[in-house]
Design a protein around this motif. Sequence first.
Motif, PDB file in Angstrom:
ATOM      1  N   LEU A  20      68.609 113.756 -54.877  1.00  0.00           N
ATOM      2  CA  LEU A  20      67.515 115.299 -54.998  1.00  0.00           C
ATOM      3  C   LEU A  20      68.330 115.883 -55.877  1.00  0.00           C
ATOM      4  O   LEU A  20      67.606 116.951 -56.604  1.00  0.00           O
ATOM      5  N   VAL A  21      69.160 116.825 -55.133  1.00  0.00           N
ATOM      6  CA  VAL A  21      69.278 117.911 -55.452  1.00  0.00           C
ATOM      7  C   VAL A  21      70.415 117.873 -56.739  1.00  0.00           C
ATOM      8  O   VAL A  21      69.707 118.907 -58.061  1.00  0.00           O
ATOM      9  N   ALA A  22      70.860 116.860 -56.932  1.00  0.00           N
ATOM     10  CA  ALA A  22      71.998 116.552 -58.777  1.00  0.00           C
ATOM     11  C   ALA A  22      70.161 116.555 -59.293  1.00  0.00           C
ATOM     12  O   ALA A  22      70.683 117.390 -60.671  1.00  0.00           O
ATOM     13  N   ARG A  23      69.416 115.947 -59.297  1.00  0.00           N
ATOM     14  CA  ARG A  23      68.455 115.543 -60.639  1.00  0.00           C
ATOM     15  C   ARG A  23      67.348 116.891 -60.563  1.00  0.00           C
ATOM     16  O   ARG A  23      67.650 116.878 -61.669  1.00  0.00           O
ATOM     17  N   ARG A  24      67.479 117.544 -59.512  1.00  0.00           N
ATOM     18  CA  ARG A  24      66.767 118.890 -59.761  1.00  0.00           C
ATOM     19  C   ARG A  24      67.651 119.983 -60.450  1.00  0.00           C
ATOM     20  O   ARG A  24      67.174 121.095 -61.984  1.00  0.00           O
ATOM     21  N   ARG A  25      68.881 119.841 -60.364  1.00  0.00           N
ATOM     22  CA  ARG A  25      70.176 120.668 -61.115  1.00  0.00           C
ATOM     23  C   ARG A  25      69.954 120.741 -62.979  1.00  0.00           C
ATOM     24  O   ARG A  25      69.856 121.322 -63.508  1.00  0.00           O
ATOM     25  N   ALA A  26      69.807 118.845 -62.801  1.00  0.00           N
ATOM     26  CA  ALA A  26      70.007 117.917 -63.982  1.00  0.00           C
ATOM     27  C   ALA A  26      68.755 118.796 -64.677  1.00  0.00           C
ATOM     28  O   ALA A  26      68.226 118.739 -65.855  1.00  0.00           O
ATOM     29  N   LEU A  27      67.292 118.486 -64.171  1.00  0.00           N
ATOM     30  CA  LEU A  27      66.605 119.101 -64.991  1.00  0.00           C
ATOM     31  C   LEU A  27      65.849 120.449 -65.513  1.00  0.00           C
ATOM     32  O   LEU A  27      65.825 121.217 -66.346  1.00  0.00           O
ATOM     33  N   LYS A  28      66.991 121.263 -64.544  1.00  0.00           N
ATOM     34  CA  LYS A  28      66.643 122.941 -64.975  1.00  0.00           C
ATOM     35  C   LYS A  28      67.849 122.908 -66.234  1.00  0.00           C
ATOM     36  O   LYS A  28      67.141 123.275 -67.349  1.00  0.00           O
ATOM     37  N   TRP A  29      68.870 121.822 -65.803  1.00  0.00           N
ATOM     38  CA  TRP A  29      70.163 122.100 -67.102  1.00  0.00           C
ATOM     39  C   TRP A  29      69.556 121.658 -69.058  1.00  0.00           C
ATOM     40  O   TRP A  29      69.721 122.631 -70.002  1.00  0.00           O
ATOM     41  N   PHE A  30      68.698 120.354 -68.085  1.00  0.00           N
ATOM     42  CA  PHE A  30      67.641 119.847 -70.140  1.00  0.00           C
ATOM     43  C   PHE A  30      66.192 121.098 -70.182  1.00  0.00           C
ATOM     44  O   PHE A  30      65.980 121.093 -71.064  1.00  0.00           O
ATOM     45  N   ALA A  31      66.383 121.713 -69.188  1.00  0.00           N
ATOM     46  CA  ALA A  31      65.018 122.875 -69.507  1.00  0.00           C
ATOM     47  C   ALA A  31      65.487 123.418 -70.961  1.00  0.00           C
ATOM     48  O   ALA A  31      64.344 123.825 -71.348  1.00  0.00           O
ATOM     49  N   GLY A  32      66.601 123.696 -70.754  1.00  0.00           N
ATOM     50  CA  GLY A  32      66.925 124.785 -72.379  1.00  0.00           C
ATOM     51  C   GLY A  32      66.315 126.169 -72.292  1.00  0.00           C
ATOM     52  O   GLY A  32      66.025 126.945 -71.615  1.00  0.00           O
ATOM     53  N   ALA A  33      65.793 126.121 -73.195  1.00  0.00           N
ATOM     54  CA  ALA A  33      65.714 127.585 -74.484  1.00  0.00           C
ATOM     55  C   ALA A  33      63.383 127.184 -73.671  1.00  0.00           C
ATOM     56  O   ALA A  33      63.084 128.686 -73.955  1.00  0.00           O
ATOM     57  N   GLY A  34      62.926 126.440 -73.352  1.00  0.00           N
ATOM     58  CA  GLY A  34      61.779 126.567 -73.642  1.00  0.00           C
ATOM     59  C   GLY A  34      61.768 127.090 -71.945  1.00  0.00           C
ATOM     60  O   GLY A  34      60.432 127.548 -71.903  1.00  0.00           O
ATOM     61  N   THR A  35      62.655 127.194 -70.847  1.00  0.00           N
ATOM     62  CA  THR A  35      62.120 127.702 -70.126  1.00  0.00           C
ATOM     63  C   THR A  35      63.346 128.847 -69.718  1.00  0.00           C
ATOM     64  O   THR A  35      63.076 130.042 -68.729  1.00  0.00           O
ATOM     65  N   ALA A  36      64.116 129.405 -70.114  1.00  0.00           N
ATOM     66  CA  ALA A  36      65.056 130.846 -70.488  1.00  0.00           C
ATOM     67  C   ALA A  36      64.411 132.072 -70.558  1.00  0.00           C
ATOM     68  O   ALA A  36      64.772 132.091 -69.383  1.00  0.00           O
ATOM     69  N   THR A  87      62.095 117.015 -51.272  1.00  0.00           N
ATOM     70  CA  THR A  87      61.378 115.664 -50.221  1.00  0.00           C
ATOM     71  C   THR A  87      60.692 115.104 -49.013  1.00  0.00           C
ATOM     72  O   THR A  87      60.687 116.466 -48.242  1.00  0.00           O
ATOM     73  N   ALA A  88      60.304 114.620 -48.530  1.00  0.00           N
ATOM     74  CA  ALA A  88      59.150 114.540 -47.260  1.00  0.00           C
ATOM     75  C   ALA A  88      59.989 113.975 -46.433  1.00  0.00           C
ATOM     76  O   ALA A  88      59.810 113.646 -45.399  1.00  0.00           O
ATOM     77  N   GLY A  89      61.644 113.522 -46.423  1.00  0.00           N
ATOM     78  CA  GLY A  89      62.402 113.192 -45.476  1.00  0.00           C
ATOM     79  C   GLY A  89      61.958 112.303 -45.047  1.00  0.00           C
ATOM     80  O   GLY A  89      61.659 110.479 -45.907  1.00  0.00           O
ATOM     81  N   PRO A  90      62.968 111.413 -44.477  1.00  0.00           N
ATOM     82  CA  PRO A  90      62.869 109.972 -43.412  1.00  0.00           C
ATOM     83  C   PRO A  90      61.245 109.580 -43.041  1.00  0.00           C
ATOM     84  O   PRO A  90      60.883 108.643 -42.541  1.00  0.00           O
ATOM     85  N   SER A 226      56.373 120.037 -49.715  1.00  0.00           N
ATOM     86  CA  SER A 226      58.086 120.818 -49.617  1.00  0.00           C
ATOM     87  C   SER A 226      58.241 121.359 -48.462  1.00  0.00           C
ATOM     88  O   SER A 226      57.307 120.383 -47.653  1.00  0.00           O
ATOM     89  N   GLN A 227      58.734 122.416 -47.982  1.00  0.00           N
ATOM     90  CA  GLN A 227      59.070 122.433 -46.339  1.00  0.00           C
ATOM     91  C   GLN A 227      59.453 124.498 -46.326  1.00  0.00           C
ATOM     92  O   GLN A 227      59.172 125.044 -46.991  1.00  0.00           O
ATOM     93  N   LEU A 228      59.087 124.529 -44.723  1.00  0.00           N
ATOM     94  CA  LEU A 228      59.541 125.950 -44.406  1.00  0.00           C
ATOM     95  C   LEU A 228      60.675 125.372 -43.965  1.00  0.00           C
ATOM     96  O   LEU A 228      60.903 125.163 -42.626  1.00  0.00           O
ATOM     97  N   MET A 261      71.170 120.306 -47.646  1.00  0.00           N
ATOM     98  CA  MET A 261      70.609 119.872 -48.960  1.00  0.00           C
ATOM     99  C   MET A 261      69.081 119.686 -49.577  1.00  0.00           C
ATOM    100  O   MET A 261      68.816 119.676 -50.611  1.00  0.00           O
ATOM    101  N   VAL A 262      68.370 120.555 -48.794  1.00  0.00           N
ATOM    102  CA  VAL A 262      66.964 120.534 -48.965  1.00  0.00           C
ATOM    103  C   VAL A 262      66.831 122.037 -49.878  1.00  0.00           C
ATOM    104  O   VAL A 262      66.421 122.607 -51.006  1.00  0.00           O
ATOM    105  N   PHE A 263      67.517 123.089 -49.093  1.00  0.00           N
ATOM    106  CA  PHE A 263      66.956 124.501 -49.489  1.00  0.00           C
ATOM    107  C   PHE A 263      68.422 125.546 -50.148  1.00  0.00           C
ATOM    108  O   PHE A 263      67.760 126.313 -50.912  1.00  0.00           O
ATOM    109  N   ALA A 264      69.653 124.535 -50.688  1.00  0.00           N
ATOM    110  CA  ALA A 264      70.639 125.706 -50.640  1.00  0.00           C
ATOM    111  C   ALA A 264      70.241 125.153 -51.936  1.00  0.00           C
ATOM    112  O   ALA A 264      70.591 126.663 -52.978  1.00  0.00           O
ATOM    113  N   ASP A 265      69.322 124.822 -53.624  1.00  0.00           N
ATOM    114  CA  ASP A 265      69.398 124.713 -55.063  1.00  0.00           C
ATOM    115  C   ASP A 265      68.226 125.498 -54.723  1.00  0.00           C
ATOM    116  O   ASP A 265      67.521 125.889 -55.731  1.00  0.00           O
TER     117      ASP A 265
END
Length: 296
Positions: A20-36, A87-90, A226-228, A261-265
């Motif tokens: 999940l973390v890897a996917r979110r970071r990838a999505l952030k990269w692909f956001a590109g100029a649209g979110t810069a 993630t909702a977790g297990p 989400s989580q607290l 692994m949830v809060f780190a990114d």
Amino acid sequence: MHIDDHDHGLAHDLKAMEALVARRRALKWFAGAGTAALVASCGSDDTSGGSLTVVDAATPTPTPSASATPTPTPTAGATCVADPQETAGPYPGDGTNNASGATSNVLTSSGIVRSDIRASFIGSTTVATGVAVKLTLTLVDVNSACAPLAGYAIYLWQCDREGRYSLYTAATESYLRGVQVTDANGQVSFTTIFPGCYDGRWPHMHFEVFTSLTNATSGRYAVLTSQLAMPSAVCATVFADTATYPSSAGNFARVSLGSDMVFADNGSAQIAQMTPTFTGSVADGYAASAVVGLAT
């Protein structure tokens, strides 16, 4: 009925959260100029958590009290951010996975709509013990100047003082789960306990947001999961009581927000909003409050 990936325990869940973390970071990269421009406007508050919406407004700010529900008071120049999807977790118990071969969907059970979530209400009447917490969440619309969102339902669930989740690792229990509907101030309150710390995760609570109680009690219609994150200083104070929280101090010593692994990114503004403010004491119990930002 199906067996979900969530059903294989903590080790599998940690791998899933890594993905999940890897996917979110990838999505952030692909956001590109649209979110810069958006990221730039947030400065250092969005260092790793994907796109971040920050809104300045006179946001209702709960004032915690150990004996009463916090009351929102306008604060000029306050900010709200959109809480990240996590993630909702297990162990969500929301109909998306199963336990012991049966689908776990506590949301469709009579009695799930309640403010005090410490007791089991399906079969058992066991009360979860631990340091008392009265948690107030204020749901706001980040796309409408942080205006409170009334009539939404919030489902809160968490582990007990030993790090176990009802319906799963505490299979005969249904405690520490409940749903409340936001009032005119966008607020819900839950009476619960401070969660224990189990190995590999920062102490936390889970929640899901639904646009209505009907959607919540139907299950699987969450608009935000989400989580607290529990505050570090309060964790250290609570976990010092090793009789009540037998394994939490040791587990807590081996984890950090940066390694979780949830809060780190998440960016610093997100983490600040995802960390409730606590007042009170172990002896008298705590009052906690947090704002939940939803982009409607």
